[in-house]
Write a protein that holds these residues in place. Structure first.
Motif, PDB file in Angstrom:
ATOM      1  N   ALA A 215      -2.964  -0.299  -4.339  1.00 53.30           N
ATOM      2  CA  ALA A 215      -4.310   0.305  -4.399  1.00 53.30           C
ATOM      3  C   ALA A 215      -4.846   0.512  -2.982  1.00 53.30           C
ATOM      4  O   ALA A 215      -5.493   1.519  -2.696  1.00 53.30           O
ATOM      5  CB  ALA A 215      -5.242  -0.583  -5.207  1.00 53.30           C
ATOM      6  N   GLY A 216      -4.560  -0.431  -2.104  1.00 56.78           N
ATOM      7  CA  GLY A 216      -5.048  -0.323  -0.721  1.00 56.78           C
ATOM      8  C   GLY A 216      -4.362   0.774   0.065  1.00 56.78           C
ATOM      9  O   GLY A 216      -5.020   1.635   0.656  1.00 56.78           O
ATOM     10  N   PHE A 217      -3.037   0.785   0.035  1.00 60.06           N
ATOM     11  CA  PHE A 217      -2.292   1.761   0.847  1.00 60.06           C
ATOM     12  C   PHE A 217      -2.512   3.198   0.384  1.00 60.06           C
ATOM     13  O   PHE A 217      -2.457   4.119   1.180  1.00 60.06           O
ATOM     14  CB  PHE A 217      -0.790   1.453   0.811  1.00 60.06           C
ATOM     15  CG  PHE A 217      -0.387   0.375   1.779  1.00 60.06           C
ATOM     16  CD1 PHE A 217      -0.556   0.545   3.146  1.00 60.06           C
ATOM     17  CD2 PHE A 217       0.165  -0.813   1.337  1.00 60.06           C
ATOM     18  CE1 PHE A 217      -0.178  -0.445   4.044  1.00 60.06           C
ATOM     19  CE2 PHE A 217       0.544  -1.816   2.219  1.00 60.06           C
ATOM     20  CZ  PHE A 217       0.375  -1.629   3.580  1.00 60.06           C
ATOM     21  N   TYR A 218      -2.723   3.386  -0.907  1.00 59.56           N
ATOM     22  CA  TYR A 218      -2.871   4.757  -1.412  1.00 59.56           C
ATOM     23  C   TYR A 218      -4.342   5.102  -1.652  1.00 59.56           C
ATOM     24  O   TYR A 218      -4.705   5.707  -2.646  1.00 59.56           O
ATOM     25  CB  TYR A 218      -2.021   4.954  -2.678  1.00 59.56           C
ATOM     26  CG  TYR A 218      -0.543   4.982  -2.336  1.00 59.56           C
ATOM     27  CD1 TYR A 218       0.102   6.175  -2.036  1.00 59.56           C
ATOM     28  CD2 TYR A 218       0.191   3.809  -2.261  1.00 59.56           C
ATOM     29  CE1 TYR A 218       1.439   6.201  -1.682  1.00 59.56           C
ATOM     30  CE2 TYR A 218       1.534   3.822  -1.905  1.00 59.56           C
ATOM     31  CZ  TYR A 218       2.153   5.021  -1.624  1.00 59.56           C
ATOM     32  OH  TYR A 218       3.480   5.037  -1.258  1.00 59.56           O
ATOM     33  N   THR A 219      -5.185   4.663  -0.730  1.00 59.74           N
ATOM     34  CA  THR A 219      -6.613   4.971  -0.826  1.00 59.74           C
ATOM     35  C   THR A 219      -6.915   6.238  -0.038  1.00 59.74           C
ATOM     36  O   THR A 219      -6.374   6.446   1.037  1.00 59.74           O
ATOM     37  CB  THR A 219      -7.438   3.820  -0.217  1.00 59.74           C
ATOM     38  OG1 THR A 219      -7.194   2.651  -0.967  1.00 59.74           O
ATOM     39  CG2 THR A 219      -8.924   4.126  -0.239  1.00 59.74           C
ATOM     40  N   SER A 220      -7.780   7.056  -0.601  1.00 61.79           N
ATOM     41  CA  SER A 220      -8.290   8.197   0.169  1.00 61.79           C
ATOM     42  C   SER A 220      -9.742   8.397  -0.243  1.00 61.79           C
ATOM     43  O   SER A 220     -10.177   7.868  -1.259  1.00 61.79           O
ATOM     44  CB  SER A 220      -7.472   9.454  -0.132  1.00 61.79           C
ATOM     45  OG  SER A 220      -7.516   9.712  -1.511  1.00 61.79           O
TER      46      SER A 220
END
Lengths: 260, 272
Positions: free
Chosen positions: A218-223
């Motif tokens: 969830a953190g790495f694929y945040t935009s």
């Protein structure tokens, strides 16, 4: 009609993409556990945050779960004159199911969302890119360390939850149900078998993996800036809770097929 | 432009890049010689920052070649890119300092992380010298959240300096800074030129560009519109370049024509 089918197709492709990204992240993170560099300082920091930081909530969870189980169990067993066996009910249900699941849900709320929001904030403020620019692999530095800490600490926290829950049950049994301590502890341990303990340890390891990896994903694929950080945190909590409950069923089913 | 004896420090040849469904860069080629300062000019959303990210290997080009000191990097795996990135440092637009680390730890990050050859004392000394260079020697123990925007940017520059990289990349180094800090950052970039560092500066601040550039590339809508010296761009008669350099002096026929309703509103506004 054509629009609806296009929408469904796009959604399906989106889900496949999520599974692909998640699998890739998991593979990279697991590889990061065994290959250097190992970030010992970061791992120790995470052990402290995840382990010591979650101690209070798991103690409270365990205590009240054990106490309420004793109260409810006694009500159910009383008509059969079997109140004395309430400790068997508490120890088996806590070690097999409630301890691992409730501890994992509480830790997902505290640790999983923490991991998601921290990495998401780093993502939207370009700190992840800065790490890569500095020659550091962010998966190795952020994900592998958090996964290692979760895999080590969550089983320990679960054992603590189980112990406190059985102790909480004993308090109620002694103070409200007038059950002798000797009988309480004898039936509590008599009811437990080797496979219960194995099940009680396998589950937290699986749940630890889910909490760490869903939070990291969830953190790495945040935009999408700060709004994205909030969404990622929520997504992490919801997804890990659902995955914990689903995997609990399948692990139990698997163990039942082989152990009982 | 490419010298066979000493390879260019950075070369992009016919690079195309699409992000999502947007074509960001179209056939971009540029060349940076060792010790040179290249300024990439262009409006917002023209693809300037994307070029820096391609040079660092943070993005992968769809087509074309990207070489750092003659080595092709566009097909390298992420772990191989980490080695290439050791030779480069980037100053991000919002500094991108690590929130959980002090200024000292931020500036010395790469040295502590990868600089196995240096002792702790040597790293401390490099960190202090770098902060001294940007005039922030008294912020060593502060956290990034305690710094102003200008100070964060200068700490970002100090972090890049301390890394000892041969190539420094700046993403809008003066954006959002007051005139004093803007001037200070420009001077820092010029000071580094004298040390032989190769620099690529992305900006839309013309004053900074003229002050620091050896060579200017102008990007409009993902295409290279101009590649030359600061004097050449100042004297260019290309309407699109003139529009960017001096929007007020554009001949009226080059200005976007207002729609009929807008014309009426504008006339009324002029009367007021």
């Amino acid at each position: 009609m054509a629009f609806a089918s296009f929408n469904i197709k796009a959604r399906l492709i989106g889900y496949v993409l999520v599974v692909q990204e998640f699998t890739y992240l998991c593979a990279q993170t697991v590889a990061g556990l065994v290959r250097p560099p190992w970030y010992i300082r970061e791992t120790v920091l995470q052990l402290d945050r995840i382990g010591v930081g979650s101690l209070f909530i798991v103690v409270l969870t365990g205590l009240f779960t054990g106490m309420v189980l004793a109260l409810q169990g006694a009500v159910q067993l009383e008509p059969y004159g079997a109140t004395i066996y309430v400790s068997s009910l508490i120890s088996t249900s806590v070690v097999r199911e409630l301890g691992p699941v409730l501890a994992a849900l509480m830790i997902a709320g505290r640790v999983g969302t923490g991991i998601a929001s921290e990495i998401a904030s780093m993502q939207v403020t370009e700190q992840i890119d800065a790490l890569r620019a500095e020659g550091t692999d962010p998966i190795q530095k952020l994900a592998a360390t958090r996964l290692a800490a979760c895999l080590l600490m969550i089983p320990i926290l679960t054992i603590i939850t189980n112990t406190i829950a059985i102790l909480g049950g004993w308090l109620v049994a002694r103070l409200y149900l007038a059950i002798d301590s000797y009988f309480y502890w004898t039936w509590a341990f008599e009811a437990l078998h080797g496979h219960d303990l194995v099940l009680g340890l396998v589950k937290p390891v699986v749940f630890a993996f889910i909490i760490a990896m869903v939070g990291c994903y969830a953190g790495f694929y945040t935009s999408g800036g700060t709004v994205g950080v909030g969404l990622s945190t929520t997504r992490s909590m919801v997804s890990s809770s659902i995955l914990i409950l689903m995997s609990d069923f399948f692990i139990t089913k698997l163990f039942m097929a082989y152990s009982w | 432009m490419v010298n066979d004896a000493t390879p260019s420090m950075i070369t992009l040849e016919h690079v195309w890049l699409t992000l999502g469904d947007r074509l960001i860069l179209k056939d971009v080629s540029l060349d940076v010689q060792p010790g040179e300062t290249l300024v990439i000019l262009g409006g917002s959303g023209s693809g300037k920052t994307t070029i820096l990210r391609l040079i660092l290997g943070l993005y992968r080009a769809d087509r074309g070649s990207i070489r750092i000191e003659g080595q092709e990097i566009s097909r390298l795996a992420e772990r191989e890119l980490f080695q290439i990135r050791q030779e480069m440092a980037m100053v991000f637009q919002n500094a991108a300092l690590f929130d959980s680390l002090t200024v000292r730890e931020n500036v010395g990050y790469r040295l502590w992380e990868h600089g196995r050859l240096l002792s702790d004392e040597q790293i401390e000394q490099t960190v202090e010298e770098s902060l001294n260079f940007v005039g922030l020697e008294d912020t060593l123990e502060k956290m990034p959240a305690e710094l102003s925007g200008g100070m964060r940017k200068r700490v970002g520059i100090a972090r890049a300096l301390a890394s000892g990289a041969k190539v420094l990349l700046y993403d809008e180094p003066t954006a959002g800074l007051d005139p004093i800090n803007t001037c200070m950052v420009s001077r820092l970039i010029r000071k580094l030129k004298t040390k032989g560092v190769t620099q690529v500066v992305v900006t839309h601040d013309l004053e900074t560009a003229y002050h620091v550039a050896d060579h200017i590339v102008m990007i409009i809508k993902g295409r290279v519109l101009f590649d030359g010296t600061p004097d050449e761009i100042k004297n260019s008669s290309d309407p699109a370049i003139r529009e960017f350099l001096d929007p007020g002096s554009m001949p009226s026929e080059w200005r976007p024509q207002p729609k009929a309703d807008e014309g009426v509103v504008r006339q009324q506004a002029d009367l007021l």
